[in-house]
Scaffold this motif. Structure first.
Motif, mmCIF file in Angstrom:
data_model
loop_
_atom_site.group_PDB
_atom_site.id
_atom_site.type_symbol
_atom_site.label_atom_id
_atom_site.label_comp_id
_atom_site.label_asym_id
_atom_site.label_seq_id
_atom_site.Cartn_x
_atom_site.Cartn_y
_atom_site.Cartn_z
ATOM 1 N N LYS A 27 0.833 -1.192 0.000
ATOM 2 C CA LYS A 27 0.000 0.000 0.000
ATOM 3 C C LYS A 27 0.873 1.248 0.000
ATOM 4 O O LYS A 27 1.601 1.483 0.943
ATOM 5 N N ASN A 28 0.763 1.998 -1.040
ATOM 6 C CA ASN A 28 1.459 3.271 -1.151
ATOM 7 C C ASN A 28 2.928 3.141 -0.774
ATOM 8 O O ASN A 28 3.319 3.359 0.359
ATOM 9 N N LYS A 29 3.744 2.759 -1.703
ATOM 10 C CA LYS A 29 5.145 2.473 -1.438
ATOM 11 C C LYS A 29 5.904 3.676 -0.909
ATOM 12 O O LYS A 29 6.967 3.545 -0.337
ATOM 13 N N PHE A 30 5.360 4.883 -1.115
ATOM 14 C CA PHE A 30 6.044 6.069 -0.614
ATOM 15 C C PHE A 30 5.690 6.347 0.845
ATOM 16 O O PHE A 30 6.502 6.814 1.608
ATOM 17 N N LYS A 31 4.449 6.061 1.228
ATOM 18 C CA LYS A 31 4.029 6.346 2.596
ATOM 19 C C LYS A 31 4.390 5.227 3.561
ATOM 20 O O LYS A 31 4.508 5.453 4.754
ATOM 21 N N GLY A 32 4.541 4.018 3.070
ATOM 22 C CA GLY A 32 4.947 2.944 3.955
ATOM 23 C C GLY A 32 4.134 1.680 3.784
ATOM 24 O O GLY A 32 3.291 1.561 2.893
ATOM 25 N N ILE A 33 4.392 0.737 4.666
ATOM 26 C CA ILE A 33 3.758 -0.573 4.640
ATOM 27 C C ILE A 33 3.130 -0.825 5.999
ATOM 28 O O ILE A 33 3.722 -0.517 7.040
ATOM 29 N N GLY A 54 11.961 -9.304 0.687
ATOM 30 C CA GLY A 54 11.099 -9.311 -0.487
ATOM 31 C C GLY A 54 9.747 -8.677 -0.239
ATOM 32 O O GLY A 54 9.132 -8.117 -1.159
ATOM 33 N N LYS A 55 9.258 -8.756 1.005
ATOM 34 C CA LYS A 55 7.971 -8.147 1.336
ATOM 35 C C LYS A 55 8.066 -6.632 1.467
ATOM 36 O O LYS A 55 7.065 -5.946 1.586
ATOM 37 N N LEU A 56 9.303 -6.108 1.470
ATOM 38 C CA LEU A 56 9.530 -4.671 1.592
ATOM 39 C C LEU A 56 10.076 -4.084 0.299
ATOM 40 O O LEU A 56 10.582 -2.966 0.278
ATOM 41 N N ALA A 57 9.971 -4.842 -0.782
ATOM 42 C CA ALA A 57 10.586 -4.437 -2.049
ATOM 43 C C ALA A 57 10.105 -3.079 -2.518
ATOM 44 O O ALA A 57 10.899 -2.254 -3.007
ATOM 45 N N GLY A 58 8.812 -2.796 -2.400
ATOM 46 C CA GLY A 58 8.282 -1.520 -2.851
ATOM 47 C C GLY A 58 8.901 -0.349 -2.118
ATOM 48 O O GLY A 58 9.231 0.682 -2.719
ATOM 49 N N LEU A 59 9.069 -0.491 -0.820
ATOM 50 C CA LEU A 59 9.676 0.569 -0.018
ATOM 51 C C LEU A 59 11.156 0.715 -0.330
ATOM 52 O O LEU A 59 11.682 1.834 -0.438
ATOM 53 N N LEU A 60 11.848 -0.411 -0.476
ATOM 54 C CA LEU A 60 13.296 -0.384 -0.692
ATOM 55 C C LEU A 60 13.683 0.153 -2.068
ATOM 56 O O LEU A 60 14.843 0.491 -2.292
ATOM 57 N N LYS A 61 12.724 0.235 -2.988
ATOM 58 C CA LYS A 61 13.010 0.848 -4.287
ATOM 59 C C LYS A 61 13.248 2.345 -4.149
ATOM 60 O O LYS A 61 13.890 2.964 -4.993
ATOM 61 N N ASN A 62 12.739 2.912 -3.062
ATOM 62 C CA ASN A 62 12.787 4.360 -2.892
ATOM 63 C C ASN A 62 13.601 4.814 -1.683
ATOM 64 O O ASN A 62 13.680 6.010 -1.405
ATOM 65 N N THR A 63 14.179 3.867 -0.960
ATOM 66 C CA THR A 63 14.987 4.236 0.197
ATOM 67 C C THR A 63 16.004 3.145 0.465
ATOM 68 O O THR A 63 15.892 2.024 -0.065
ATOM 69 N N SER A 64 16.982 3.422 1.300
ATOM 70 C CA SER A 64 18.003 2.430 1.649
ATOM 71 C C SER A 64 17.590 1.680 2.906
ATOM 72 O O SER A 64 16.722 2.137 3.665
ATOM 73 N N GLU A 65 18.229 0.539 3.124
ATOM 74 C CA GLU A 65 17.923 -0.268 4.306
ATOM 75 C C GLU A 65 18.102 0.526 5.601
ATOM 76 O O GLU A 65 17.314 0.394 6.534
ATOM 77 N N LYS A 66 19.139 1.367 5.644
ATOM 78 C CA LYS A 66 19.437 2.086 6.888
ATOM 79 C C LYS A 66 18.364 3.107 7.243
ATOM 80 O O LYS A 66 18.301 3.557 8.396
ATOM 81 N N ASN A 67 17.505 3.476 6.271
ATOM 82 C CA ASN A 67 16.458 4.453 6.548
ATOM 83 C C ASN A 67 15.095 3.823 6.820
ATOM 84 O O ASN A 67 14.108 4.542 6.996
ATOM 85 N N VAL A 68 15.022 2.512 6.846
ATOM 86 C CA VAL A 68 13.757 1.842 7.141
ATOM 87 C C VAL A 68 13.468 1.949 8.638
ATOM 88 O O VAL A 68 14.323 1.634 9.466
ATOM 89 N N ARG A 69 12.274 2.406 8.967
ATOM 90 C CA ARG A 69 11.883 2.579 10.365
ATOM 91 C C ARG A 69 10.548 1.862 10.612
ATOM 92 O O ARG A 69 9.708 1.744 9.725
ATOM 93 N N ILE A 70 10.356 1.413 11.865
ATOM 94 C CA ILE A 70 9.122 0.735 12.265
ATOM 95 C C ILE A 70 8.606 1.351 13.557
ATOM 96 O O ILE A 70 9.384 1.634 14.478
#
Length: 399
Positions: A27-33, A54-70
């Motif tokens: 859902k909305n790869k720019f806003k998050g999952i 693989g379940k985060l592929a949409g998000l990772l297309k637009n950001t790096s792993e180090k910027n993923v937040r939960i």
């Protein structure tokens, strides 16, 4: 298996995915999952959850792993996370985060891209090869610590030299602090031999392994005798971090069956149990792969719960008590019994499993000196809950 939405089942932050719906969309790869985590058991659970990259592929297309937040949906602060790169190719394979969910409840999380800082904590997981103490391999989290013994320690014994240890049993370090102690204890032991065998306020190592199984060592039970491996011959550290440490120990072929064994061992934050994922190979059919807990001087109490797959020993050590335990899928257990031997270090609680190329079990302990528990009833409750957790993994839904 339903194919309406993706479903991951996690066993204490397990590595494998039990289900995934091919029809799910991000859902909305720019806003998050959005992630939904459901606890179907009647007690609160604090565990590590893993989301395959693989379940985060949409998000990772637009950001790096180090910027993923939960974070929990609606909350301000982000949660601590950890990427694990299992194949060492420089790309994260699984994103870990810790969930704290009340009984029979659901919590929703958001995974987004952000550069904001994540709260830090001294509580962590850690493991490493320890050349300053011959060749131990040690691992810990904020509750427990363990170690295994390497080939040089074995050679010293076989060459009748001092300082060695010949054992594939698993040693326990009794710690009472939530910060890492491995580096400190080994450093101080170099400066003052035997340092970690004495209580200095952080805990100590009074636990004797010898030729026994310690807590979680294995063998093959045949003709009323236990055949066992010698020390590990090689190691591979896969991950250390705030939420999980993972490594592998490989053993030379052992027993009359020429068993080739690799143990992938992991330890999650806040858990009293190391997870053992065993891979076995042999040209012969392997009978009666057996898990064990030392009975030491046979002054402790044994409880065998074969129906639910948990097995424990409760024993006095110095002025306190230690509860050791093994939890395994009851469907793979053939029999379990306390083996009483007159030979030193050969009295063990033994769990005989049906032969298999792979086996997963959990081995761990709790010490009254740590303040985590006060009596054997509480240890039995912890083991019973661990068995239910294995049988009823958290339900994780990627929306």
């Amino acid at each position: 298996m339903k194919k309406i939405r993706s479903k991951l089942s996690v066993i204490l932050g397990s590595f494998f995915v039990l289900g995934y719906a091919s029809g799910c969309s991000v859902k909305n790869k720019f806003k998050g999952i959005n992630i939904e985590v459901k606890n179907n058991l009647d007690f609160n659970r604090k565990e590590i959850v893993g989301i395959p990259s693989g379940k985060l592929a949409g998000l990772l297309k637009n950001t790096s792993e180090k910027n993923v937040r939960i974070k929990i949906q609606g909350a301000k602060d982000y949660l601590r996370t950890q990427w694990i790169d299992y194949n060492n190719d420089g790309v994260g394979d699984e994103l870990l985060f810790e969930v704290d969910i009340k009984a029979n409840s659901v919590v929703n999380y958001s995974i987004v891209s952000d550069t904001a800082k994540v709260p830090e904590s001294k509580a962590t997981t850690y493991s490493r090869f320890v050349p300053e103490r011959i060749d131990d391999y040690a691992w810990e989290n904020n509750k427990v610590a363990f170690r295994a013994y390497g080939p040089t320690a074995q050679q010293l014994v076989e060459q009748h030299k001092e300082g060695g240890t010949l054992s594939s049993g698993i040693d326990l370090w009794l710690k009472k602090v939530d910060y890492s102690i491995i580096d400190s204890w080994y450093k101080k032991n170099v400066e003052s031999s035997g340092y970690y065998h004495i209580e200095h306020g952080e805990g100590y190592d009074p636990y004797h392994v010898g030729a026994s199984r310690g807590t979680g060592g294995a063998g093959i039970w045949e003709n009323d005798s236990l055949q066992v491996a010698k020390n590990y011959i090689s190691y591979k550290t896969i991950a250390t971090g705030p939420l999980r440490t993972v490594f592998e120990l490989t053993y030379a072929p052992w027993s009359s069956y020429g068993v080739q064994e690799t143990k992938r061992i992991s330890l999650d934050l806040d858990s009293n149990f190391s997870k053992f994922e065993i891979s076995l190979r042999s040209d012969k059919k392997i009978p009666n792969y057996t898990l064990g807990i030392t009975l030491h001087e046979k002054k402790g109490e044994v409880n065998i719960n074969k129906i639910n797959g948990w097995f424990r020993h409760w024993e006095p050590i110095d002025s306190s008590f230690v509860g050791e335990g093994i939890v395994v899928n009851p469907e793979v257990v053939n029999k379990a019994f306390a083996n009483d031997s007159k030979t030193p270090d050969q009295s063990n609680l033994l769990i005989v499993t049906n032969p298999a190329a792979k086996l997963t079990y959990y081995a761990g302990f709790a010490w009254t000196g740590s303040g985590q528990l006060s009596d054997v009833t509480q240890w039995d409750e912890i083991l019973a809950k661990q068995a239910k957790i294995i049988a009823n993994p958290l339900e994780v839904i990627v929306k």
